[in-house]
Design a protein around this motif. Structure first.
Motif, PDB file in Angstrom:
ATOM      1  N   GLU A  13      -5.911   1.564  10.879  1.00 28.48           N
ATOM      2  CA  GLU A  13      -4.652   0.875  10.659  1.00 28.48           C
ATOM      3  C   GLU A  13      -4.871  -0.622  10.446  1.00 28.48           C
ATOM      4  O   GLU A  13      -4.276  -1.234   9.547  1.00 28.48           O
ATOM      5  CB  GLU A  13      -3.727   1.111  11.848  1.00 28.48           C
ATOM      6  N   ARG A  14      -5.751  -1.218  11.249  1.00 21.79           N
ATOM      7  CA  ARG A  14      -5.978  -2.662  11.137  1.00 21.79           C
ATOM      8  C   ARG A  14      -6.698  -3.007   9.841  1.00 21.79           C
ATOM      9  O   ARG A  14      -6.453  -4.056   9.236  1.00 21.79           O
ATOM     10  CB  ARG A  14      -6.749  -3.165  12.360  1.00 21.79           C
ATOM     11  N   ILE A  15      -7.594  -2.139   9.393  1.00 23.96           N
ATOM     12  CA  ILE A  15      -8.264  -2.366   8.109  1.00 23.96           C
ATOM     13  C   ILE A  15      -7.252  -2.271   6.970  1.00 23.96           C
ATOM     14  O   ILE A  15      -7.261  -3.072   6.035  1.00 23.96           O
ATOM     15  CB  ILE A  15      -9.408  -1.353   7.912  1.00 23.96           C
ATOM     16  N   SER A  16      -6.352  -1.287   7.079  1.00 21.66           N
ATOM     17  CA  SER A  16      -5.314  -1.118   6.061  1.00 21.66           C
ATOM     18  C   SER A  16      -4.436  -2.364   5.982  1.00 21.66           C
ATOM     19  O   SER A  16      -4.112  -2.851   4.878  1.00 21.66           O
ATOM     20  CB  SER A  16      -4.461   0.112   6.383  1.00 21.66           C
ATOM     21  N   GLU A  17      -4.057  -2.905   7.133  1.00 21.36           N
ATOM     22  CA  GLU A  17      -3.223  -4.107   7.156  1.00 21.36           C
ATOM     23  C   GLU A  17      -3.956  -5.301   6.557  1.00 21.36           C
ATOM     24  O   GLU A  17      -3.372  -6.087   5.792  1.00 21.36           O
ATOM     25  CB  GLU A  17      -2.798  -4.414   8.593  1.00 21.36           C
ATOM     26  N   ALA A  18      -5.243  -5.427   6.891  1.00 17.83           N
ATOM     27  CA  ALA A  18      -6.024  -6.559   6.380  1.00 17.83           C
ATOM     28  C   ALA A  18      -6.207  -6.459   4.869  1.00 17.83           C
ATOM     29  O   ALA A  18      -6.104  -7.467   4.147  1.00 17.83           O
ATOM     30  CB  ALA A  18      -7.384  -6.611   7.071  1.00 17.83           C
ATOM     31  N   LEU A  19      -6.473  -5.238   4.375  1.00 21.12           N
ATOM     32  CA  LEU A  19      -6.600  -5.051   2.934  1.00 21.12           C
ATOM     33  C   LEU A  19      -5.262  -5.312   2.242  1.00 21.12           C
ATOM     34  O   LEU A  19      -5.213  -5.868   1.126  1.00 21.12           O
ATOM     35  CB  LEU A  19      -7.088  -3.631   2.625  1.00 21.12           C
ATOM     36  N   GLY A  20      -4.169  -4.903   2.901  1.00 24.97           N
ATOM     37  CA  GLY A  20      -2.839  -5.149   2.347  1.00 24.97           C
ATOM     38  C   GLY A  20      -2.552  -6.624   2.183  1.00 24.97           C
ATOM     39  O   GLY A  20      -1.961  -7.055   1.172  1.00 24.97           O
ATOM     40  N   ARG A  21      -2.958  -7.416   3.164  1.00 22.40           N
ATOM     41  CA  ARG A  21      -2.756  -8.870   3.073  1.00 22.40           C
ATOM     42  C   ARG A  21      -3.568  -9.455   1.920  1.00 22.40           C
ATOM     43  O   ARG A  21      -3.106 -10.360   1.216  1.00 22.40           O
ATOM     44  CB  ARG A  21      -3.121  -9.541   4.401  1.00 22.40           C
ATOM     45  N   ARG A  22      -4.790  -8.959   1.752  1.00 22.61           N
ATOM     46  CA  ARG A  22      -5.617  -9.442   0.639  1.00 22.61           C
ATOM     47  C   ARG A  22      -4.962  -9.093  -0.706  1.00 22.61           C
ATOM     48  O   ARG A  22      -4.999  -9.888  -1.650  1.00 22.61           O
ATOM     49  CB  ARG A  22      -7.006  -8.787   0.711  1.00 22.61           C
ATOM     50  N   LEU A  23      -4.401  -7.887  -0.755  1.00 22.31           N
ATOM     51  CA  LEU A  23      -3.794  -7.434  -1.998  1.00 22.31           C
ATOM     52  C   LEU A  23      -2.524  -8.220  -2.332  1.00 22.31           C
ATOM     53  O   LEU A  23      -2.188  -8.421  -3.511  1.00 22.31           O
ATOM     54  CB  LEU A  23      -3.480  -5.938  -1.908  1.00 22.31           C
ATOM     55  N   GLU A  24      -1.814  -8.695  -1.303  1.00 31.73           N
ATOM     56  CA  GLU A  24      -0.637  -9.531  -1.535  1.00 31.73           C
ATOM     57  C   GLU A  24      -1.017 -10.828  -2.240  1.00 31.73           C
ATOM     58  O   GLU A  24      -0.259 -11.364  -3.045  1.00 31.73           O
ATOM     59  CB  GLU A  24       0.054  -9.847  -0.201  1.00 31.73           C
ATOM     60  N   GLU A  25      -2.225 -11.323  -1.907  1.00 32.64           N
ATOM     61  CA  GLU A  25      -2.699 -12.566  -2.511  1.00 32.64           C
ATOM     62  C   GLU A  25      -3.273 -12.328  -3.904  1.00 32.64           C
ATOM     63  O   GLU A  25      -3.348 -13.237  -4.728  1.00 32.64           O
ATOM     64  CB  GLU A  25      -3.766 -13.205  -1.622  1.00 32.64           C
ATOM     65  N   ASP A  26      -3.730 -11.087  -4.161  1.00 32.62           N
ATOM     66  CA  ASP A  26      -4.378 -10.767  -5.437  1.00 32.62           C
ATOM     67  C   ASP A  26      -3.901  -9.389  -5.883  1.00 32.62           C
ATOM     68  O   ASP A  26      -4.646  -8.402  -5.852  1.00 32.62           O
ATOM     69  CB  ASP A  26      -5.907 -10.804  -5.257  1.00 32.62           C
ATOM     70  N   GLY A  27      -2.642  -9.322  -6.290  1.00 33.94           N
ATOM     71  CA  GLY A  27      -2.003  -8.045  -6.571  1.00 33.94           C
ATOM     72  C   GLY A  27      -2.609  -7.266  -7.711  1.00 33.94           C
ATOM     73  O   GLY A  27      -2.434  -6.038  -7.788  1.00 33.94           O
ATOM     74  N   GLN A  58      -7.054  -2.183  -4.611  1.00 35.21           N
ATOM     75  CA  GLN A  58      -6.138  -1.043  -4.689  1.00 35.21           C
ATOM     76  C   GLN A  58      -6.885   0.263  -4.442  1.00 35.21           C
ATOM     77  O   GLN A  58      -6.397   1.163  -3.764  1.00 35.21           O
ATOM     78  CB  GLN A  58      -5.451  -1.024  -6.063  1.00 35.21           C
ATOM     79  N   ARG A  59      -8.081   0.337  -5.007  1.00 37.35           N
ATOM     80  CA  ARG A  59      -8.915   1.535  -4.826  1.00 37.35           C
ATOM     81  C   ARG A  59      -9.306   1.711  -3.356  1.00 37.35           C
ATOM     82  O   ARG A  59      -9.334   2.827  -2.841  1.00 37.35           O
ATOM     83  CB  ARG A  59     -10.159   1.408  -5.710  1.00 37.35           C
ATOM     84  N   GLN A  60      -9.580   0.601  -2.660  1.00 38.66           N
ATOM     85  CA  GLN A  60      -9.987   0.691  -1.253  1.00 38.66           C
ATOM     86  C   GLN A  60      -8.875   1.273  -0.382  1.00 38.66           C
ATOM     87  O   GLN A  60      -9.119   2.043   0.535  1.00 38.66           O
ATOM     88  CB  GLN A  60     -10.407  -0.684  -0.731  1.00 38.66           C
ATOM     89  N   LEU A  61      -7.635   0.891  -0.667  1.00 38.53           N
ATOM     90  CA  LEU A  61      -6.516   1.431   0.103  1.00 38.53           C
ATOM     91  C   LEU A  61      -6.376   2.931  -0.125  1.00 38.53           C
ATOM     92  O   LEU A  61      -5.970   3.677   0.772  1.00 38.53           O
ATOM     93  CB  LEU A  61      -5.226   0.708  -0.271  1.00 38.53           C
ATOM     94  N   THR A  62      -6.735   3.388  -1.312  1.00 35.11           N
ATOM     95  CA  THR A  62      -6.710   4.826  -1.601  1.00 35.11           C
ATOM     96  C   THR A  62      -7.855   5.539  -0.895  1.00 35.11           C
ATOM     97  O   THR A  62      -7.666   6.606  -0.291  1.00 35.11           O
ATOM     98  CB  THR A  62      -6.812   5.067  -3.126  1.00 35.11           C
ATOM     99  N   LEU A  63      -9.055   4.944  -0.952  1.00 37.11           N
ATOM    100  CA  LEU A  63     -10.237   5.553  -0.330  1.00 37.11           C
ATOM    101  C   LEU A  63     -10.172   5.525   1.199  1.00 37.11           C
ATOM    102  O   LEU A  63     -10.844   6.318   1.862  1.00 37.11           O
ATOM    103  CB  LEU A  63     -11.505   4.822  -0.791  1.00 37.11           C
TER     104      LEU A  63
END
Length: 481
Positions: A69-83, A89-94
């Motif tokens: 869950e915490r990795i997902s949240e951290a990746l989500g924050r990164r993706l907000e900065e670089d949509g 995007q692939r990492q959130l799927t994997l």
């Protein structure tokens, strides 16, 4: 507003190309640092790594879920900065299929995908604790009944030794305890055989030849070293006490007695058990003078008395430990113990084989089975010992890094298993181990904190095997810490 990391935390997050041991004290931000390290690895601009090529081993299912869950949240924050970042995007799927798992679940994954390597029936299931407890009880009852029918002399002698009167419950408990302990080791059957060999009868048979037995028995080496160290420490302790006596307000009247006792201890030396046996027999402590002198400090008088008492206690401890009986009697007891130990080991091996057979019939496994079967898949036996199998080498090539949380509670089976799929043997140092030996509470489950401590002592500040210490506490107020 970004999180501010300490210098040590940044070193943990950014260190690459090495196997890293992190000693993380309570409240040191271990989980946050681990998550940030993972996110930076998978989002590295120059060398991005897919999240499913990291093996992240946690201690509990809850910890694994929290980590995911915490990795997902951290990746989500990164993706907000670089949509538009397709890699993120692939990492959130994997992430859903990433190996963020307990060691038991990882072993189960290995078995499900490689069962044919060891001829395991793919229809196996993991039995629950109640079912296993019932099966162990049934197997033990049938096992002991069979041995009672044999009327084997060694079995009956062993039974009587554990419980005069022949109550098999005590013997059954010892067999189960020995069986369970052996299963925490990588190669339990080999360890049991070696344990029995330590009581080989050859040494005991030489008990009639006292000197030869004393010099030949390997177990006496420890006793000689222990006595040598005790004598040296006691002599140094008396030397320190004499230094207090020589001070202007020291208890000078004690000096002659202490001097004689120090010389007596210094003369107790040798290289064999019998030399120390004779030396300790000559050690005798006299009475300290009761002379009164107001110029002598009462505190220093009591200090010297206490130091001398500690020496006397240490000497008596050695006498009680090693000279409570003659060496010949000790060998006789060892020979008698050897007969019992070899019998218990034989019974444990036979019980283990019978229990394994019953589990195969039911096609069930317990957690120890999963670890050992996974280890059999990952290691193959050769003339030069156990080496990584073809399957292990394939996993070794697949996983970019192996991360182990709560490393202080690993056991030897887990250590061998994860080591087999790391790249360390090929010069690719890619293990990340984090834990705190002070928080090791699973010794009763055969956890081996000494695995952590061995690396803690061996790893350095630089190089392929590094150690970093996170000592600052961010969880408690200053008044608490």
């Amino acid at each position: 507003m970004g999180f501010s990391y300490t210098e040590e935390q940044l070193a943990v997050i950014d260190s690459r190309g090495c196997s890293l041991l992190v000693s993380a004290a309570a409240g040191s931000g271990k989980t946050a640092v681990l998550v940030e390290r993972i996110v930076r690895i998978v989002s590295d601009a120059d060398n991005p790594v897919d999240i499913d090529r990291l093996l992240i081993v946690t201690f509990t299912n809850a910890a694994a879920a929290q980590m995911r869950e915490r990795i997902s949240e951290a990746l989500g924050r990164r993706l907000e900065e670089d949509g538009d970042n397709a890699h993120l995007q692939r990492q959130l799927t994997l992430l859903h299929n990433a190996k963020i798992t307990t060691i038991d679940s990882f072993c189960l994954f290995i078995l499900r995908n490689n069962f044919n390597d060891i001829g395991l029936d793919p229809g196996f299931r993991v039995a629950d604790e109640g079912e296993l407890k019932l099966l162990r009880g049934e197997v033990m009852e049938a096992f002991l009944e069979e041995w009672f029918e044999k009327q084997d002399a060694d079995f009956l002698h062993c039974l009587e030794s554990f419980h005069p009167g022949g109550d098999e419950k005590a013997l059954a408990e010892h067999i189960l305890r020995l069986y369970d302990f052996s299963r925490s080791l990588p190669f339990p059957e080999a360890w049991l055989v070696q344990a029995a060999a330590e009581y080989a009868p050859e040494d005991g048979e030489r008990a009639e030849d006292g000197q030869a037995a004393r010099e030949a028995a390997a177990w006496l080496t420890f006793a000689v070293d222990d006595m040598k160290n005790t004598v040296s420490a006691c002599a140094a302790h008396l030397e320190a006490a004499l230094a207090v006596c020589e001070q202007p307000d020291g208890p000078y009247m004690y000096a002659p007695v202490l001097e004689a006792e120090r010389e007596m201890l210094s003369a107790c030396r040798g290289e064999t058990f019998q030399e120390y046996e004779a030396g300790f027999a000559r050690i005798a402590f006299g009475r300290l003078p009761s002379k009164k002198d107001d110029s002598v400090s009462g505190e220093k008088r009591e200090l010297v008395k206490g130091m001398r008492t500690a020496v006397k206690d240490a000497v008596e401890k050695v006498r009680g430990r090693y000279f409570a009986m003659s060496c010949a009697q000790a060998f006789a007891d060892l020979r008698e113990s050897g007969r019992i130990v070899r019998t218990v080991v034989s019974l444990t091996l036979a019980f283990g084989a019978l229990l394994a057979e019953k589990k195969r019939e039911k096609n069930i496994l317990d957690f120890n089975d999963m670890e050992h079967y996974a280890l059999r898949i990952m290691l193959e036996e050769t003339e030069n010992g156990h080496v990584p199998s073809k399957t292990a080498k394939e996993y070794r090539q697949y996983f970019h890094e192996i991360m182990i949380d709560e490393y202080q509670d690993s056991n030897l089976v887990q250590e061998y298993l994860l080591q087999s799929i790391s790249g360390e043997a090929e010069g690719r140092y890619n293990r990340f181990m984090v834990g705190d030996v002070k928080q090791s509470i699973y010794r009763f489950r055969q956890a081996r904190p000494e695995i952590f401590m061995e690396k803690y002592g061996r790893y350095g500040d630089t190089g392929a095997e590094r150690r970093i210490i996170l000592h600052r506490n961010f969880r408690s107020r200053h008044e608490v810490t």
